[in-house]
Motif scaffolding. Sequence first.
Motif, PDB file in Angstrom:
ATOM      1  N   PRO A 114      -1.142 -16.104  13.754  1.00 37.60           N
ATOM      2  CA  PRO A 114      -2.340 -15.270  13.659  1.00 37.60           C
ATOM      3  C   PRO A 114      -2.092 -13.979  14.420  1.00 37.60           C
ATOM      4  O   PRO A 114      -1.157 -13.886  15.205  1.00 37.60           O
ATOM      5  CB  PRO A 114      -3.422 -16.116  14.338  1.00 37.60           C
ATOM      6  CG  PRO A 114      -2.754 -17.271  14.968  1.00 37.60           C
ATOM      7  CD  PRO A 114      -1.385 -17.392  14.405  1.00 37.60           C
ATOM      8  N   GLN A 115      -2.903 -13.015  14.188  1.00 34.29           N
ATOM      9  CA  GLN A 115      -2.787 -11.737  14.882  1.00 34.29           C
ATOM     10  C   GLN A 115      -1.552 -10.939  14.491  1.00 34.29           C
ATOM     11  O   GLN A 115      -1.260  -9.924  15.076  1.00 34.29           O
ATOM     12  CB  GLN A 115      -2.790 -11.902  16.423  1.00 34.29           C
ATOM     13  CG  GLN A 115      -3.962 -12.714  16.963  1.00 34.29           C
ATOM     14  CD  GLN A 115      -5.300 -12.026  16.744  1.00 34.29           C
ATOM     15  OE1 GLN A 115      -5.304 -10.905  16.259  1.00 34.29           O
ATOM     16  NE2 GLN A 115      -6.379 -12.693  17.066  1.00 34.29           N
ATOM     17  N   THR A 116      -0.795 -11.422  13.524  1.00 27.79           N
ATOM     18  CA  THR A 116       0.327 -10.596  13.082  1.00 27.79           C
ATOM     19  C   THR A 116      -0.156  -9.735  11.926  1.00 27.79           C
ATOM     20  O   THR A 116      -1.244  -9.872  11.446  1.00 27.79           O
ATOM     21  CB  THR A 116       1.510 -11.460  12.615  1.00 27.79           C
ATOM     22  OG1 THR A 116       1.040 -12.399  11.666  1.00 27.79           O
ATOM     23  CG2 THR A 116       2.141 -12.156  13.780  1.00 27.79           C
ATOM     24  N   GLY A 117       0.692  -8.905  11.503  1.00 24.46           N
ATOM     25  CA  GLY A 117       0.341  -8.005  10.404  1.00 24.46           C
ATOM     26  C   GLY A 117       0.003  -6.642  10.935  1.00 24.46           C
ATOM     27  O   GLY A 117       0.473  -6.295  12.018  1.00 24.46           O
ATOM     28  N   PRO A 118      -0.678  -5.801  10.245  1.00 24.92           N
ATOM     29  CA  PRO A 118      -1.309  -6.122   8.972  1.00 24.92           C
ATOM     30  C   PRO A 118      -0.302  -6.206   7.830  1.00 24.92           C
ATOM     31  O   PRO A 118       0.783  -5.640   7.908  1.00 24.92           O
ATOM     32  CB  PRO A 118      -2.253  -4.947   8.756  1.00 24.92           C
ATOM     33  CG  PRO A 118      -1.560  -3.814   9.428  1.00 24.92           C
ATOM     34  CD  PRO A 118      -0.921  -4.416  10.645  1.00 24.92           C
ATOM     35  N   TYR A 119      -0.693  -6.931   6.801  1.00 27.51           N
ATOM     36  CA  TYR A 119       0.104  -7.015   5.598  1.00 27.51           C
ATOM     37  C   TYR A 119      -0.540  -6.099   4.568  1.00 27.51           C
ATOM     38  O   TYR A 119      -1.722  -6.237   4.280  1.00 27.51           O
ATOM     39  CB  TYR A 119       0.116  -8.445   5.069  1.00 27.51           C
ATOM     40  CG  TYR A 119       0.900  -9.378   5.947  1.00 27.51           C
ATOM     41  CD1 TYR A 119       2.180  -9.762   5.606  1.00 27.51           C
ATOM     42  CD2 TYR A 119       0.361  -9.851   7.143  1.00 27.51           C
ATOM     43  CE1 TYR A 119       2.913 -10.600   6.412  1.00 27.51           C
ATOM     44  CE2 TYR A 119       1.088 -10.692   7.967  1.00 27.51           C
ATOM     45  CZ  TYR A 119       2.353 -11.062   7.599  1.00 27.51           C
ATOM     46  OH  TYR A 119       3.088 -11.906   8.407  1.00 27.51           O
ATOM     47  N   ARG A 120       0.236  -5.185   4.052  1.00 25.84           N
ATOM     48  CA  ARG A 120      -0.352  -4.225   3.117  1.00 25.84           C
ATOM     49  C   ARG A 120       0.556  -3.968   1.927  1.00 25.84           C
ATOM     50  O   ARG A 120       1.765  -4.013   2.056  1.00 25.84           O
ATOM     51  CB  ARG A 120      -0.635  -2.918   3.843  1.00 25.84           C
ATOM     52  CG  ARG A 120      -1.689  -3.120   4.900  1.00 25.84           C
ATOM     53  CD  ARG A 120      -1.974  -1.890   5.712  1.00 25.84           C
ATOM     54  NE  ARG A 120      -3.134  -2.134   6.545  1.00 25.84           N
ATOM     55  CZ  ARG A 120      -3.602  -1.290   7.460  1.00 25.84           C
ATOM     56  NH1 ARG A 120      -2.989  -0.127   7.666  1.00 25.84           N
ATOM     57  NH2 ARG A 120      -4.672  -1.594   8.151  1.00 25.84           N
ATOM     58  N   LEU A 121      -0.067  -3.713   0.819  1.00 27.91           N
ATOM     59  CA  LEU A 121       0.698  -3.486  -0.390  1.00 27.91           C
ATOM     60  C   LEU A 121      -0.038  -2.470  -1.245  1.00 27.91           C
ATOM     61  O   LEU A 121      -1.247  -2.565  -1.426  1.00 27.91           O
ATOM     62  CB  LEU A 121       0.824  -4.821  -1.144  1.00 27.91           C
ATOM     63  CG  LEU A 121       1.746  -4.852  -2.354  1.00 27.91           C
ATOM     64  CD1 LEU A 121       3.163  -4.504  -1.951  1.00 27.91           C
ATOM     65  CD2 LEU A 121       1.704  -6.251  -2.992  1.00 27.91           C
ATOM     66  N   LEU A 122       0.724  -1.483  -1.733  1.00 24.98           N
ATOM     67  CA  LEU A 122       0.139  -0.466  -2.595  1.00 24.98           C
ATOM     68  C   LEU A 122       0.743  -0.642  -3.983  1.00 24.98           C
ATOM     69  O   LEU A 122       1.959  -0.609  -4.136  1.00 24.98           O
ATOM     70  CB  LEU A 122       0.496   0.917  -2.036  1.00 24.98           C
ATOM     71  CG  LEU A 122      -0.661   1.894  -1.838  1.00 24.98           C
ATOM     72  CD1 LEU A 122      -1.854   1.236  -1.203  1.00 24.98           C
ATOM     73  CD2 LEU A 122      -0.194   3.088  -1.024  1.00 24.98           C
ATOM     74  N   LEU A 123      -0.100  -0.798  -4.964  1.00 24.77           N
ATOM     75  CA  LEU A 123       0.388  -1.027  -6.329  1.00 24.77           C
ATOM     76  C   LEU A 123       0.193   0.220  -7.178  1.00 24.77           C
ATOM     77  O   LEU A 123      -0.863   0.854  -7.121  1.00 24.77           O
ATOM     78  CB  LEU A 123      -0.407  -2.179  -6.951  1.00 24.77           C
ATOM     79  CG  LEU A 123       0.208  -3.571  -6.971  1.00 24.77           C
ATOM     80  CD1 LEU A 123       1.170  -3.810  -5.839  1.00 24.77           C
ATOM     81  CD2 LEU A 123      -0.891  -4.621  -6.997  1.00 24.77           C
ATOM     82  N   PRO A 124       1.191   0.575  -7.965  1.00 17.68           N
ATOM     83  CA  PRO A 124       1.082   1.773  -8.787  1.00 17.68           C
ATOM     84  C   PRO A 124       0.090   1.588  -9.936  1.00 17.68           C
ATOM     85  O   PRO A 124      -0.053   0.485 -10.453  1.00 17.68           O
ATOM     86  CB  PRO A 124       2.496   1.964  -9.336  1.00 17.68           C
ATOM     87  CG  PRO A 124       3.092   0.606  -9.314  1.00 17.68           C
ATOM     88  CD  PRO A 124       2.481  -0.110  -8.147  1.00 17.68           C
ATOM     89  N   CYS A 125      -0.577   2.661 -10.297  1.00 18.23           N
ATOM     90  CA  CYS A 125      -1.452   2.643 -11.462  1.00 18.23           C
ATOM     91  C   CYS A 125      -0.640   3.100 -12.673  1.00 18.23           C
ATOM     92  O   CYS A 125       0.403   3.721 -12.521  1.00 18.23           O
ATOM     93  CB  CYS A 125      -2.629   3.593 -11.259  1.00 18.23           C
ATOM     94  SG  CYS A 125      -3.656   3.141  -9.852  1.00 18.23           S
ATOM     95  N   THR A 126      -1.133   2.779 -13.849  1.00 20.53           N
ATOM     96  CA  THR A 126      -0.450   3.185 -15.072  1.00 20.53           C
ATOM     97  C   THR A 126      -1.138   4.407 -15.662  1.00 20.53           C
ATOM     98  O   THR A 126      -2.341   4.387 -15.883  1.00 20.53           O
ATOM     99  CB  THR A 126      -0.535   2.063 -16.124  1.00 20.53           C
ATOM    100  OG1 THR A 126      -0.298   0.831 -15.485  1.00 20.53           O
ATOM    101  CG2 THR A 126       0.456   2.307 -17.240  1.00 20.53           C
ATOM    102  N   GLN A 127      -0.371   5.453 -15.906  1.00 21.24           N
ATOM    103  CA  GLN A 127      -0.960   6.630 -16.528  1.00 21.24           C
ATOM    104  C   GLN A 127      -1.222   6.338 -17.994  1.00 21.24           C
ATOM    105  O   GLN A 127      -0.393   5.734 -18.681  1.00 21.24           O
ATOM    106  CB  GLN A 127      -0.006   7.830 -16.411  1.00 21.24           C
ATOM    107  CG  GLN A 127       0.327   8.219 -14.979  1.00 21.24           C
ATOM    108  CD  GLN A 127      -0.779   8.994 -14.293  1.00 21.24           C
ATOM    109  OE1 GLN A 127      -1.469   9.788 -14.918  1.00 21.24           O
ATOM    110  NE2 GLN A 127      -0.964   8.742 -13.000  1.00 21.24           N
TER     111      GLN A 127
END
Lengths: 359, 359
Positions: free
Chosen positions: B327-340
């Motif tokens: 616990p207390q680790t992270g943050p876990y983050r992810l950015l996903l591309p959008c489709t044009q």
Amino acid sequence: MENLNRLTRKPRQSDVAKRAGVSTAIVSLVLNGRLEGNVRISQQTQERVWQAIRDLGYVPNPVARSLAGGQNRLLGVFTYEAIFPLEQHDFFYPFLLGIEHEAESQGYDLLLFTQTDASKRRKVFLEGVNRLQLADGAVLLGQYSDRDELARLQQEGFAFVYVGRREVSGAEISYVAADYAAATAEIINRLLDLGHRRLLYLKVPQTSESSQDREAGYRQAFVKRGVKLDESSIVPLEEEADLQPLEGWLARGITAIISERPGLALRIVEAARKLGKQVPRDLSVATLGDVAGAPHLTAELTTFCIPRQEMGAEAVRLLLKRMESPPQTGPYRLLLPCTQTPGSTIGPPRHPKPRPTSQ
Amino acid sequence: MENLNRLTRKPRQSDVAKRAGVSTAIVSLVLNGRLEGNVRISQQTQERVWQAIRDLGYVPNPVARSLAGGQNRLLGVFTYEAIFPLEQHDFFYPFLLGIEHEAESQGYDLLLFTQTDASKRRKVFLEGVNRLQLADGAVLLGQYSDRDELARLQQEGFAFVYVGRREVSGAEISYVAADYAAATAEIINRLLDLGHRRLLYLKVPQTSESSQDREAGYRQAFVKRGVKLDESSIVPLEEEADLQPLEGWLARGITAIISERPGLALRIVEAARKLGKQVPRDLSVATLGDVAGAPHLTAELTTFCIPRQEMGAEAVRLLLKRMESPPQTGPYRLLLPCTQTPGSTIGPPRHPKPRPTSQ
DNA sequence: CTGAAAGCGCTTACAG
DNA sequence: CTGAAAGCGCTTACAG
């Protein structure tokens, strides 16, 4: 919440009890609001308990609660198909809407069972284990269902309600269903009243309860009206079936077609128009239900609407009733009326039977 | 299954153990296939255990298993709005699709939190208690969220992932989000490349993270291109706003309008046409996202698609990762591309800036 | 009114 | 290789 950061493990009931200076029994009773009965807990003690609970950020473990014989205020939702399907997107949606709403009103959370067996199929019994037991009871829905599993579930005395009529030999399943028979009979009545005598009933090839109910409604209408039913008027046809025969049907004098499937009904209207026929002047068309989430699709058609949201909500209510009673009781069953939608695809036939031929 | 009918209570592990002449530990190990490790159970013993299981029709109690095992393989799903809303029907759907699918793959069931507080609002903390703890971890989603609750949830070390970027002061929230900035910048780049210089950016009046991200993308495009940004080109406007000003904008020489909201963009296209303007010849229009569940609505528009289903699935994956770590680790983050999506509502401006005025 | 204790049905070290 | 026992975190009689 003071020293939660130091603590790694979650607080448990005994922590609360210690902090409030009482036994775990008291904590349990306060927590569950069992303040009547033969136990009387002073206001002051109750306050101390609640304070300790807040201080510690204590949350009862539902699994432990369940095991200890209590309940966990979890209602299961089980479907044999994926509950959020890609195609037929809207099939479950209105049911879920009703289920969620009613569960919320009643203070239950929802447990969606998604685990599958080795072959990626959804099962109530995984490795012989009834996983629905995690919840206090469950609502089952979906067109396909495993009858053996339903029978076994029932024999085990597990509390569940099916959304849709389900008959299983050797087990009395509780369900909430739409009254397809009555709704179908009403449409057929209208057609007979209008003077139609040469009907064609296109039913789905598979026999499901809902299909049986519709067929029963079809038959009832004839009996009630005292009109002899032509058995050959009932024809099983796939939704995507070729509509070649349409011309033949018209030539044979069919004046009204009732398609169990809305999609097929729409295609018939289209095909009839392509043949230069007017609907309903030359041919009446009706169907026996709407398309979930797409009422506009059937707006033109004479049909009825299935009260899906209400079915979901009623299933939850019935389930709670079932849960309160001893196992093996029931079955609990409820039939909900469908709403007739006028539509504009039926009318009087061109040559109503009763009228004598022109002199 | 011999005498199950006589027995009222279900057989339990100890019954199996007794019948097989072994201890419950052995039954448990056989049942769970833990036949390696430091324990070696003879074939013969295993057979006796299985036989006893069959004889008694024994089914392990999943609740007890959960309690003893520490986890319950339940993933929470929490939204501040009803998860099956009547209006905006499709908003959650694609996310749920992804969540369900991934949960299924990973062998988790879903716990939908629907309980509300006294004032009928959804809360993570009811009576000060974090109810999400019912599950091993949770995915949160929805446009509205209670920042204080998120902060507290994070401080408690509870494992959760938000679908959508959420910034909360004093807490590093884990999330999976769409890369709105990049997708927006790409559209603006295209407009600048086409020669547009007088843009109008209609943003939503409220500042949410997703709105901030889009605005950031808008600005980045200018910087990257070395074009000076006119601050007054950024205008907050309600989706249902009156489009009276459109004529004035056109008169002022605006050649491209970017509406953050698809609905507004569609209305602009319509309004422009009513003014006798052609899109994109006289005016380019773009928007910054699609409408969940109704891609056809934005089919004509130049925009991008938000990868909702993928976001749901990735949120589950990220959550499982988060759950495996302390616990207390992270943050876990992810950015996903959008489709044009190309669309057909942007084109070169009538009087591209770079071109010198006709001689 | 309150506490000590058994029990729900499992899993998992830990001894033998 | 196998068994006795502790423990998961609650609820619920049952004594006081």
